[in-house]
Design an enzyme around this catalytic site. Structure first.
Site, PDB file in Angstrom:
ATOM      1  N   GLY A 236     -32.873  44.418 -66.254  1.00  0.00           N
ATOM      2  CA  GLY A 236     -33.636  44.588 -66.515  1.00  0.00           C
ATOM      3  C   GLY A 236     -34.188  44.777 -68.119  1.00  0.00           C
ATOM      4  O   GLY A 236     -34.527  43.828 -68.806  1.00  0.00           O
ATOM      5  N   SER A 237     -35.164  46.346 -68.575  1.00  0.00           N
ATOM      6  CA  SER A 237     -35.463  46.072 -69.668  1.00  0.00           C
ATOM      7  C   SER A 237     -34.390  46.351 -70.467  1.00  0.00           C
ATOM      8  O   SER A 237     -33.850  46.670 -70.126  1.00  0.00           O
ATOM      9  CB  SER A 237     -36.710  46.999 -69.134  1.00  0.00           C
ATOM     10  N   GLY A 241     -31.218  48.059 -71.131  1.00  0.00           N
ATOM     11  CA  GLY A 241     -29.739  47.566 -71.797  1.00  0.00           C
ATOM     12  C   GLY A 241     -29.990  48.905 -72.644  1.00  0.00           C
ATOM     13  O   GLY A 241     -28.171  48.432 -73.088  1.00  0.00           O
ATOM     14  N   GLU A 258     -28.446  41.277 -68.580  1.00  0.00           N
ATOM     15  CA  GLU A 258     -29.727  40.223 -68.841  1.00  0.00           C
ATOM     16  C   GLU A 258     -31.016  41.366 -68.793  1.00  0.00           C
ATOM     17  O   GLU A 258     -31.701  41.362 -68.000  1.00  0.00           O
ATOM     18  CB  GLU A 258     -29.356  40.053 -67.284  1.00  0.00           C
TER      19      GLU A 258
HETATM   20  C1  UN1 Z   1     -34.971  37.594 -63.506  1.00  0.00           C
HETATM   21  O1  UN1 Z   1     -36.735  36.647 -63.810  1.00  0.00           O
HETATM   22  O2  UN1 Z   1     -35.285  38.360 -63.492  1.00  0.00           O
HETATM   23  O3  UN1 Z   1     -34.939  31.056 -63.567  1.00  0.00           O
HETATM   24  C2  UN1 Z   1     -34.610  36.160 -62.930  1.00  0.00           C
HETATM   25  C3  UN1 Z   1     -35.626  31.979 -63.148  1.00  0.00           C
HETATM   26  C4  UN1 Z   1     -35.020  32.505 -62.318  1.00  0.00           C
HETATM   27  C5  UN1 Z   1     -34.645  34.126 -62.723  1.00  0.00           C
HETATM   28  C6  UN1 Z   1     -35.147  34.801 -62.727  1.00  0.00           C
HETATM   29  N1  UN1 Z   1     -34.091  31.444 -61.181  1.00  0.00           N
HETATM   30  O4  UN1 Z   1     -36.853  32.424 -63.703  1.00  0.00           O
END
Ligand code: UN1
Length: 503
Positions: A236-237, A241, A258
């Site tokens: 998320g944002s 996080g 992430e």
């Molecule tokens: C995301 O936007 O959280 O590499 C994941 C990519 C995708 C996954 C994105 N396989 O754009």
């Protein structure tokens, strides 16, 4: 609930939880209310997490390849229901048909990867300094893994985490985005079918191994704060996080974060401009700019700027914006009104500092019941203002550069460090870009845009992106704990470092 959505949900095995609840779900495609989903109370969330912990205590004892069999069966369900689940992703998250299906394909791929992994999960044997000793590493299951996912990849990111965690011997608890609970209900229903088939094949499986928590901040906090949750993997944002990370650190739980991206690409003098155009167009406009890997900043070399940028502007003008399930559409809607306001605000700010905007108009698809926009390309004289932050919408800031090292420095001069690309046919530039003095991101590509990564590689980024790695390579290690074992098979007891302690 519309008949179409009900039929889709039923075909995916959702029989309850999607009507009569308090969480209102609107399709970003039409603005219409498509479901009222039942929310999970905090008390119930805590009970499910406790149950997941009990399930983990059993599941960890099952050999990993047998755990892999459950993930294999889940992959079969996904294959059988790919069209329906992909369509539901389009209905709920606004993705075009091929991207909705692509998201389910990403789930299938990670199932296959995890099944193979279930016969690996290997540790090292390490040379020891002592005679008649052996030293090795063993990887053990970790516990309950919490998964917080975002609206833009409503099901694939859960699958990356869930499939690895399951083969690693963990139990899983999922808190999906409040904006996309239907795809979560459907995915969980498919997973429950896989469990039923696993049981029917004679395998033992504990109750409560996988749980779903539907709701907002309160259930998310319950997951983050519960002392039986060993790892929280959150997508998320960066703001999310910042809230989650310190809470986990305070109780020494693991965080796999992430978060945002402010991804850049460099178009170098030797670049193949046709290939670059396609790479930039997909990475910047695809998914209506709502991927964490979306291309947001473009540095184009002076010598090719006038050959490349007008062509790119043409693509921005001609790309079809529309209902994502309609043939030929490449750009679906923004997820909601807030996303549209953020888009407008960033464009106003850019204009305020001299940015020249191409595109960026609101597009009327259905009497403005929802939020469609023409993607915006903004030519900027300087790397400043809104260029420095992630706006989760289709805005590409384009700047000139003359010196490759200067361009790399600017690409690195933002908070996030997720993904990056260079388009070049010059081997020196390509290697420099991937070197220690090059991109500071978790993903650094050559002649490929920054988005659309395959599952086989580790996915994630540095700095404000949070540092976590999910999906392929050795990302599985985050879902296990490592034990170092030293075994003495001799009859003496030599101490390490030559220490003498004779009693
Ligand atoms: C995301 O936007 O959280 O590499 C994941 C990519 C995708 C996954 C994105 N396989 O754009």
């Amino acid at each position: 609930m519309s008949a179409g959505t009900r039929i889709l949900l039923e075909s995916l095995g959702v029989t309850s939880g999607h009507t009569g609840g308090t969480l209102k779900v609107h399709s970003p495609n039409t603005g219409e209310l498509i479901a009222e989903v039942v929310e999970t109370s905090v008390t119930e969330a805590n009970a499910r997490i406790d149950a997941a912990h009990q399930a983990y205590l059993q599941w960890r004892l099952i050999p990993a390849p047998k755990r892999g069999e459950l993930v294999r069966l889940f992959g079969e369900e996904l294959r059988a229901h790919k069209d329906a689940l992909g369509k539901l992703v389009s209905v709920e998250a606004g993705k075009i048909t091929s991207e909705g299906l692509g998201e389910v394909q990403e789930m299938i791929d990670i199932c296959d990867f995890a099944v193979g992994l279930s016969r690996q999960l290997y540790g090292l044997t390490i040379a020891t300094e002592r005679a008649e000793h052996r030293m090795m590493e063993t990887w053990h299951p970790l516990g309950v893994v919490g998964i917080i996912s975002a609206f833009n990849f409503p099901v694939a990111v859960w699958a990356w985490n869930a499939c690895l965690a399951l083969v690693c011997g963990d139990a899983i608890v999922w808190k999906p985005s409040e904006k996309t609970p239907l795809t979560a209900l459907a995915t969980h229903a498919l997973f429950e079918r896989a469990i039923a088939k696993y049981k029917a094949a004679g395998y033992a499986i504990p109750e409560g191994l996988s749980a779903l928590l539907i709701g907002g901040k309160a259930v998310g906090e319950a997951l983050v704060d519960h002392d039986k949750v060993a790892l929280v993997s959150a997508t998320g944002s960066t703001a999310m996080g910042r809230a989650v990370g310190p809470k986990l650190a305070a109780r020494f739980a693991r965080a796999l974060l992430e978060l945002g991206g402010n991804n850049a690409a460099i178009i170098a003098p030797s670049a193949d401009l046709d290939l670059s155009l396609r790479g930039v167009a997909f990475a910047a406009m695809g998914t209506a700019g709502q991927r964490c890997t979306t291309l947001r900043r473009l540095f184009v070399h002076d010598s090719i700027y006038d050959a490349f940028v007008p062509r790119l502007k043409q693509a921005y003008g001609s790309v079809k914006v529309g209902h994502p399930l309609e043939d030929g559409t490449l750009i679906g809607p923004l997820i909601d009104a807030q996303a549209f306001q953020n888009f407008e605000k960033a464009l106003d700010e850019a204009r305020g500092v001299g940015g020249k905007v191409t595109g960026g108009e609101r597009v009327d698809i259905n009497g403005h019941q929802s939020h469609y926009v023409r993607p915006a390309l903004v030519e900027m004289d300087a790397h400043m203002g809104p260029v420095l932050r992630e706006t989760f919408a289709p805005i590409l800031y384009v700047m000139r550069y003359s010196d490759i090292r200067g361009a790399i420095d600017l690409q690195n001069a933002v908070g996030a460090g997720l993904s990056s690309s260079i388009f070049t046919n010059d081997v020196r530039e390509a290697e420099l870009f991937m070197s220690v003095a090059g991109s500071d991101c978790g993903i650094a590509n050559v002649n490929i845009g920054p988005s659309g990564a395959e599952i086989g590689g580790a996915f994630g980024g540095e700095k404000e992106t949070g540092g976590g790695r999910e999906s392929g390579s050795d990302s599985w290690r985050a879902y296990m704990r490592r034990a170092t074992n030293t075994i003495n098979y001799g009859t003496t007891l030599p101490l390490a470092q030559g220490v003498k302690f004779d009693v």
